[in-house]
Design a protein around this motif. Structure first.
Motif, PDB file in Angstrom:
ATOM      1  N   SER A   6      15.985 124.735 -10.807  1.00 46.75           N
ATOM      2  CA  SER A   6      14.880 125.173 -11.757  1.00 46.75           C
ATOM      3  C   SER A   6      13.801 124.220 -11.318  1.00 46.75           C
ATOM      4  O   SER A   6      12.497 124.781 -11.383  1.00 46.75           O
ATOM      5  CB  SER A   6      15.286 125.184 -13.365  1.00 46.75           C
ATOM      6  N   GLU A   7      14.212 122.969 -11.529  1.00 45.25           N
ATOM      7  CA  GLU A   7      13.168 121.945 -11.166  1.00 45.25           C
ATOM      8  C   GLU A   7      12.525 121.841  -9.677  1.00 45.25           C
ATOM      9  O   GLU A   7      11.111 121.741  -9.246  1.00 45.25           O
ATOM     10  CB  GLU A   7      13.703 120.306 -11.206  1.00 45.25           C
ATOM     11  N   LEU A   8      13.190 122.568  -8.997  1.00 44.69           N
ATOM     12  CA  LEU A   8      12.884 122.527  -7.460  1.00 44.69           C
ATOM     13  C   LEU A   8      11.962 123.673  -7.294  1.00 44.69           C
ATOM     14  O   LEU A   8      10.706 123.463  -6.881  1.00 44.69           O
ATOM     15  CB  LEU A   8      14.209 122.801  -6.647  1.00 44.69           C
ATOM     16  N   ALA A   9      12.078 124.676  -8.088  1.00 45.03           N
ATOM     17  CA  ALA A   9      11.301 125.889  -8.245  1.00 45.03           C
ATOM     18  C   ALA A   9       9.651 125.441  -8.665  1.00 45.03           C
ATOM     19  O   ALA A   9       8.715 125.823  -8.115  1.00 45.03           O
ATOM     20  CB  ALA A   9      11.624 127.027  -8.925  1.00 45.03           C
ATOM     21  N   LYS A  10       9.841 124.472  -9.560  1.00 44.03           N
ATOM     22  CA  LYS A  10       8.698 124.202 -10.280  1.00 44.03           C
ATOM     23  C   LYS A  10       7.750 123.112  -9.611  1.00 44.03           C
ATOM     24  O   LYS A  10       6.713 123.265  -9.579  1.00 44.03           O
ATOM     25  CB  LYS A  10       8.941 123.458 -11.748  1.00 44.03           C
ATOM     26  N   SER A  11       8.565 122.177  -9.184  1.00 42.43           N
ATOM     27  CA  SER A  11       7.852 120.901  -8.432  1.00 42.43           C
ATOM     28  C   SER A  11       7.479 121.241  -7.054  1.00 42.43           C
ATOM     29  O   SER A  11       6.696 120.811  -6.488  1.00 42.43           O
ATOM     30  CB  SER A  11       8.730 119.777  -8.647  1.00 42.43           C
ATOM     31  N   GLN A  12       8.301 122.040  -6.292  1.00 48.68           N
ATOM     32  CA  GLN A  12       8.111 122.484  -4.824  1.00 48.68           C
ATOM     33  C   GLN A  12       8.451 120.981  -4.122  1.00 48.68           C
ATOM     34  O   GLN A  12       7.696 120.801  -3.149  1.00 48.68           O
ATOM     35  CB  GLN A  12       6.576 122.767  -4.510  1.00 48.68           C
ATOM     36  N   LYS A  13       9.245 120.257  -4.560  1.00 54.22           N
ATOM     37  CA  LYS A  13       9.817 118.975  -3.829  1.00 54.22           C
ATOM     38  C   LYS A  13      11.155 119.582  -3.313  1.00 54.22           C
ATOM     39  O   LYS A  13      11.900 120.206  -4.152  1.00 54.22           O
ATOM     40  CB  LYS A  13       9.950 117.931  -4.974  1.00 54.22           C
ATOM     41  N   PRO A  14      11.673 118.868  -2.526  1.00 59.23           N
ATOM     42  CA  PRO A  14      12.956 119.267  -1.806  1.00 59.23           C
ATOM     43  C   PRO A  14      13.943 118.509  -2.684  1.00 59.23           C
ATOM     44  O   PRO A  14      13.735 117.597  -3.514  1.00 59.23           O
ATOM     45  CB  PRO A  14      13.032 118.491  -0.498  1.00 59.23           C
ATOM     46  N   LEU A  15      15.102 119.045  -2.999  1.00 54.54           N
ATOM     47  CA  LEU A  15      16.183 118.541  -3.529  1.00 54.54           C
ATOM     48  C   LEU A  15      17.198 117.768  -2.739  1.00 54.54           C
ATOM     49  O   LEU A  15      17.652 118.301  -1.506  1.00 54.54           O
ATOM     50  CB  LEU A  15      16.787 119.796  -4.186  1.00 54.54           C
ATOM     51  N   MET A  16      17.638 116.721  -3.229  1.00 58.59           N
ATOM     52  CA  MET A  16      18.640 115.935  -2.446  1.00 58.59           C
ATOM     53  C   MET A  16      19.913 115.929  -3.388  1.00 58.59           C
ATOM     54  O   MET A  16      19.600 115.280  -4.707  1.00 58.59           O
ATOM     55  CB  MET A  16      18.050 114.515  -2.324  1.00 58.59           C
ATOM     56  N   VAL A  17      20.870 116.274  -2.807  1.00 53.04           N
ATOM     57  CA  VAL A  17      22.176 116.272  -3.747  1.00 53.04           C
ATOM     58  C   VAL A  17      23.200 115.382  -3.052  1.00 53.04           C
ATOM     59  O   VAL A  17      23.608 115.377  -1.676  1.00 53.04           O
ATOM     60  CB  VAL A  17      22.977 117.740  -3.373  1.00 53.04           C
ATOM     61  N   ILE A  18      23.648 114.596  -3.899  1.00 53.46           N
ATOM     62  CA  ILE A  18      24.450 113.489  -3.419  1.00 53.46           C
ATOM     63  C   ILE A  18      25.964 113.933  -4.110  1.00 53.46           C
ATOM     64  O   ILE A  18      26.184 113.544  -5.055  1.00 53.46           O
ATOM     65  CB  ILE A  18      24.011 111.933  -3.807  1.00 53.46           C
ATOM     66  N   HIS A  19      26.796 113.948  -3.138  1.00 55.01           N
ATOM     67  CA  HIS A  19      28.335 114.341  -3.588  1.00 55.01           C
ATOM     68  C   HIS A  19      29.072 113.010  -3.685  1.00 55.01           C
ATOM     69  O   HIS A  19      29.136 112.444  -2.528  1.00 55.01           O
ATOM     70  CB  HIS A  19      28.915 115.509  -2.646  1.00 55.01           C
ATOM     71  N   HIS A  20      29.885 112.636  -4.466  1.00 60.65           N
ATOM     72  CA  HIS A  20      30.361 111.261  -4.513  1.00 60.65           C
ATOM     73  C   HIS A  20      31.656 111.443  -5.579  1.00 60.65           C
ATOM     74  O   HIS A  20      31.497 112.382  -6.464  1.00 60.65           O
ATOM     75  CB  HIS A  20      29.476 110.193  -4.763  1.00 60.65           C
ATOM     76  N   LEU A  21      32.300 110.420  -5.645  1.00 59.57           N
ATOM     77  CA  LEU A  21      33.512 110.291  -6.630  1.00 59.57           C
ATOM     78  C   LEU A  21      33.353 108.896  -7.109  1.00 59.57           C
ATOM     79  O   LEU A  21      32.790 107.728  -6.494  1.00 59.57           O
ATOM     80  CB  LEU A  21      34.671 110.351  -5.928  1.00 59.57           C
ATOM     81  N   ASP A  22      33.564 108.608  -8.591  1.00 60.53           N
ATOM     82  CA  ASP A  22      33.556 107.425  -9.044  1.00 60.53           C
ATOM     83  C   ASP A  22      34.530 106.558  -8.479  1.00 60.53           C
ATOM     84  O   ASP A  22      33.883 105.060  -8.548  1.00 60.53           O
ATOM     85  CB  ASP A  22      33.743 107.588 -10.772  1.00 60.53           C
ATOM     86  N   ASN A  23      35.400 106.747  -8.285  1.00 64.42           N
ATOM     87  CA  ASN A  23      36.603 105.598  -8.123  1.00 64.42           C
ATOM     88  C   ASN A  23      36.784 105.714  -6.320  1.00 64.42           C
ATOM     89  O   ASN A  23      37.798 105.093  -5.961  1.00 64.42           O
ATOM     90  CB  ASN A  23      37.701 105.663  -8.551  1.00 64.42           C
ATOM     91  N   CYS A  24      35.798 106.152  -5.767  1.00 64.04           N
ATOM     92  CA  CYS A  24      35.859 106.238  -4.061  1.00 64.04           C
ATOM     93  C   CYS A  24      35.198 105.074  -3.504  1.00 64.04           C
ATOM     94  O   CYS A  24      34.086 104.667  -3.704  1.00 64.04           O
ATOM     95  CB  CYS A  24      35.482 107.296  -3.724  1.00 64.04           C
ATOM     96  N   PRO A  25      36.103 104.268  -2.587  1.00 63.45           N
ATOM     97  CA  PRO A  25      35.423 102.965  -2.193  1.00 63.45           C
ATOM     98  C   PRO A  25      34.433 103.248  -1.184  1.00 63.45           C
ATOM     99  O   PRO A  25      33.231 102.546  -1.109  1.00 63.45           O
ATOM    100  CB  PRO A  25      36.385 102.259  -1.505  1.00 63.45           C
TER     101      PRO A  25
END
Length: 163
Positions: free
Chosen positions: A50-69
């Protein structure tokens, strides 16, 4: 008399449950999850789109896990790099997720962590913006911060050249 005993028992059970509820409360983790406290983070993938559509900025998605070294090491490098933090704050809609979004386009080569993908305002996952590793194309290591910064610049350039 039996009613009074039942009532007293009920009240004590309720009070006990309330105490347990208060003890069980934990401090909610900020949306940054340690990836940069000065960056505005989206709460969910849907909010980010939704923010992407409003702002016209690219989205950066970081997939991670809390306990992953590997995720932790990448997070430390990400936070330490001032140019990445600046771009993330000013030029991107930012989302970090510890659970998959359900959008299979965000896992073009698998569901591993950490991985970083970019989405443009046309809701296209920019699958051509990849890391340095052939076996996991969207993975980054702490040594890849220059490459990640270059990819962030590429995501911004693609956006402006395609508008």
């Amino acid at each position: 008399m039996l009613r009074w005993v039942v009532l007293a028992l009920f009240i004590s059970v309720c009070a006990s449950a309330e105490v347990q509820k208060k003890k069980g409360k934990t401090k909610t983790q900020p949306l940054s999850r340690g990836w940069g406290k000065n960056i505005k983070w989206a709460k969910s993938y849907e909010e980010a789109l939704s923010e992407l559509a409003k702002s016209q900025k690219p989205l950066m998605v970081i997939h991670h896990l809390d306990n992953c070294p590997h995720s932790e090491a990448l997070k430390e490098a990400f936070v330490a790099d001032k140019s990445i933090q600046k771009m993330a704050k000013e030029d991107f809609i930012m989302l970090n997720v510890v659970e998959e979004t359900g959008d299979k386009n965000l896992a073009p080569d698998g569901y591993y962590v950490p991985r970083i993908l970019f989405v443009d305002p046309a809701l296209t996952v920019r699958a051509e913006i990849v890391g340095k590793h052939n076996e996991r194309r969207y993975a980054y290591t702490p040594d890849d911060m220059k490459h990640l910064a270059a990819n962030m610049k590429k995501a911004k350039l693609l956006l402006h050249s395609e508008l």
